[in-house]
Design a protein around this motif. Structure first.
Motif, mmCIF file in Angstrom:
data_model
loop_
_atom_site.group_PDB
_atom_site.id
_atom_site.type_symbol
_atom_site.label_atom_id
_atom_site.label_comp_id
_atom_site.label_asym_id
_atom_site.label_seq_id
_atom_site.Cartn_x
_atom_site.Cartn_y
_atom_site.Cartn_z
ATOM 1 N N SER A 116 -47.810 53.196 63.979
ATOM 2 C CA SER A 116 -47.808 53.850 62.787
ATOM 3 C C SER A 116 -48.608 55.183 62.749
ATOM 4 C CB SER A 116 -48.409 52.876 61.664
ATOM 5 O OG SER A 116 -49.753 52.499 62.006
ATOM 6 N N LYS A 117 -49.298 55.283 63.661
ATOM 7 C CA LYS A 117 -50.079 56.565 63.721
ATOM 8 C C LYS A 117 -49.596 57.569 64.476
ATOM 9 C CE LYS A 117 -54.459 54.558 62.577
ATOM 10 N NZ LYS A 117 -54.686 55.243 61.375
ATOM 11 N N TYR A 132 -51.048 62.155 66.519
ATOM 12 C CA TYR A 132 -51.677 60.723 66.190
ATOM 13 C C TYR A 132 -52.619 60.990 65.206
ATOM 14 C CZ TYR A 132 -53.294 56.070 67.412
ATOM 15 O OH TYR A 132 -53.462 54.654 67.268
ATOM 16 N N ALA A 133 -52.260 60.212 64.047
ATOM 17 C CA ALA A 133 -53.036 60.251 62.725
ATOM 18 C C ALA A 133 -53.013 61.631 62.250
ATOM 19 C CB ALA A 133 -54.581 59.710 63.144
ATOM 20 N N ASN A 167 -58.071 54.030 66.376
ATOM 21 C CA ASN A 167 -57.889 53.934 64.911
ATOM 22 C C ASN A 167 -57.712 55.407 64.273
ATOM 23 O OD1 ASN A 167 -60.476 55.165 65.345
ATOM 24 N ND2 ASN A 167 -61.773 53.372 64.265
ATOM 25 N N GLY A 168 -57.774 56.540 65.316
ATOM 26 C CA GLY A 168 -57.582 57.820 64.740
ATOM 27 C C GLY A 168 -58.867 58.688 64.681
#
Length: 173
Positions: A116-117, A132-133, A167-168
């Motif tokens: 999702s990132k 990413y993120a 987690n970004g």
């Protein structure tokens, strides 16, 4: 001692790259024509971190500065604090020291990375850079093998460079 020598070598390379970039324009607001990989005639080779013809890049995780994102080869992936709105600010001498992670297909989430990132953004030269993120991703030329993170907390080309946690969030020493 070895880590100190690596850090000194990395800083020397960054200094050389920064000086090389001083004489050229690094205006990130110019049009999308031109660029380093094929569309402007400057170079026809792809960056070392790009995928093979027709294949997508896989972004996973490995231990470095904690658990961080890595490319298909296991090399640490970095973000550049100067990038804004998913657009890269790293061109010219900058992209020679910090090759953008490019792909020709949709990036894939490997072990530990969050699908999702993952995303992509178009670079000025028309190549597709993995994000990413929301951060465009890069490798560092001084990272020669998996697990190295010689670019962490580097201050080159006008801002800092950091690996990303899954987690970004930024990773640092």
């Amino acid at each position: 001692m070895k880590k100190t020598l690596i850090a000194i070598a990395a800083l020397a390379l960054i200094g050389v790259l920064a000086l090389a970039g001083c004489g050229s324009s690094n205006d990130s607001s110019s049009s999308s024509s031109g660029g380093a990989y094929g569309s402007g005639g400057e170079s026809t080779s792809k960056p070392a971190s790009s995928g093979s013809e027709g294949t997508a890049i896989t972004v996973g995780t490995a231990s470095g500065v904690g658990k961080v994102l890595v490319d298909t080869k296991g090399l640490t992936l970095y973000y550049f604090q100067k990038d804004q709105g998913e657009k890269s600010a790293c061109y010219g001498a900058c992209e020679k020291g910090w090759p953008p992670l490019t792909t020709e297909g949709a990036p894939q989430a490997g072990e530990g990375a969050m699908a999702s990132k993952l995303g992509t953004t178009e670079r000025k030269d028309g190549t597709t850079q993995v994000t990413y993120a929301g951060w465009p991703l890069y490798t560092f030329v001084e990272d020669k093998k998996p697990g190295e993170d010689n670019g962490t907390d580097s201050k080159a080309f006008g801002a800092s460079w950091y690996p990303l946690h899954p987690n970004g969030e930024k990773a640092g020493h």
